[in-house]
Write a protein that holds these residues in place. Structure first.
Motif: not given
Length: 378
Positions: A240-249
């Motif tokens: 989730l941390t990586r996804l948030g960082a990659a998408t800005g969400s």
């Protein structure tokens, strides 16, 4: 063949157990409740992971009896040995019409291996990893021969079928699992017990018997992807941390009073939203139900057109809230991570992922595949 049946203790286990057969050419469906076998592969979620052990055993026995006529019968177990695995396997074996269970929980593609009968995660016995502190099923022993009294290691599998009640298969590579499956004279003679690694080996072994007429499934790229995360596994936190960082969400906490509206705005403006529960266990807090209510509200307004669900209990609760009866599988996006279409009022694409599966970039890759390209899956 009259069919392949899979009895699973949670929804992610049913999905990742059936998906390798779909990739091998068999039609495959995952059912959220008992029902008639379908052509090809039928996987049923008996929903026992969080239930009392006696009820888990009863459900396992009932499902194994119902599907005893299948050519190949698989009882999935978690590759980290969580759940009521011994009680469920004993119950399934007693009603399956088989005399021997071949127990092989290794899943080399996810770093889960079996050495001298001991289950390992990334080279460490599973009872010396985070799974020893699992909030629902803490692992006390990694020794399969200790867990299954009378079990023998698979040195001469062909000679042991019918003579031993439990045969434990060592495996550190997929090739080891292939050799184990090939060593059993007839696949229909045993109850197969394992994780997606064993399912994939069985699928490779049985692939020549798959129907050549099994059609491909064409899925268009998603324009509004909703990720719903209910797993407490640390691997999910990293993803989730990586996804948030990659998408800005930034993830939206489903319990917040404005969670649904915030997620709806994110989906409309950015094409993606992450809906999650608290990142630690709270006694009495129905996290999957909270996530399911929020997801159902978003679905009523058609706020999303594809789903990623992480965590078996969460996935099941969300899908039931959406009116789903079953999932027609399209294939695997990555080993152990199936993609399918919901069979229900709204036939949405859905990805189901066990909380502990994958590396930190897994959710980013799933996001990219679902939103940026069209996939034609065999």
């Amino acid at each position: 063949m009259t069919g392949i049946a899979i009895v699973a203790d949670d929804l992610t286990s049913a999905g990742d157990g059936a998906a390798p057969f779909r990739d091998a050419g068999f039609p495959a469906v995952v059912m959220l409740a008992d029902g008639p076998r379908r052509p090809g592969v039928t996987a049923v979620d008996i929903d026992t992971r969080a239930r009392p052990v006696a009820e888990a055993a009863r459900r396992s026995a009932r499902a194994a009896a119902a599907y005893a006529g299948a050519d190949v019968l698989v009882k999935t177990i978690d590759s980290t040995l969580r759940g009521h695995l011994v009680a469920e396997v004993e119950a399934a074996l007693s009603t399956s019409g088989r005399h021997t269970a071949v127990v092989a929980p290794a899943f080399p593609g996810q770093g889960r291996t079996t050495v001298s009968g001991v289950q390992h995660v990334e080279g460490r016995p599973v009872d010396q990893t985070w799974f020893a502190r699992d909030p629902v099923h803490p692992i006390r022993s990694a020794d399969l021969c200790e867990l299954f009294p009378g079990a023998v290691l698979s040195t001469q599998v062909a000679n042991l079928v019918g003579a031993a009640q439990y045969i434990v298969g060592d495996a550190v590579t997929d090739r080891d699992l292939d050799l184990l499956v090939a060593a059993v004279p007839r696949a229909e003679e045993v109850l197969w017990v394992g994780s997606p690694g064993l399912a994939a080996a069985l699928a490779r072994h049985l692939a020549p018997q798959a129907s050549a007429a099994n059609p491909a499934v064409v899925l268009e790229a998603a324009s509004r992807l909703l990720v719903v995360a209910g797993s407490l596994n640390p691997a999910t936190d990293r993803q989730l941390t990586r996804l948030g960082a990659a998408t800005g969400s930034r993830p939206v906490q489903a319990a917040d009073t404005d969670a649904v509206e915030r997620a709806r705005r994110l989906l409309a403006r950015h094409g993606m939203a992450i809906l999650c529960g608290p990142r630690h266990r709270i006694d009495g807090a129905p996290v999957p139900a909270t996530l399911a209510r929020a997801t159902a509200q978003l679905e009523q307004s058609r706020a999303f057109d594809a789903l990623v669900l992480t965590g078996g209990e969460t996935a099941r609760t969300v899908l039931l809230a959406l009116g789903a009866r079953s999932i027609a599988l399209a294939g695997e996006l990555e080993p152990g991570i199936p993609l399918g279409l919901i069979e229900g009022p709204q036939p949405l694409p859905v990805v189901i992922k066990a909380g502990g599966f994958g590396d930190p970039g897994t959710l980013v890759r799933l996001h990219n595949r679902l939103t940026m390209t069209s996939e034609r899956l065999p």
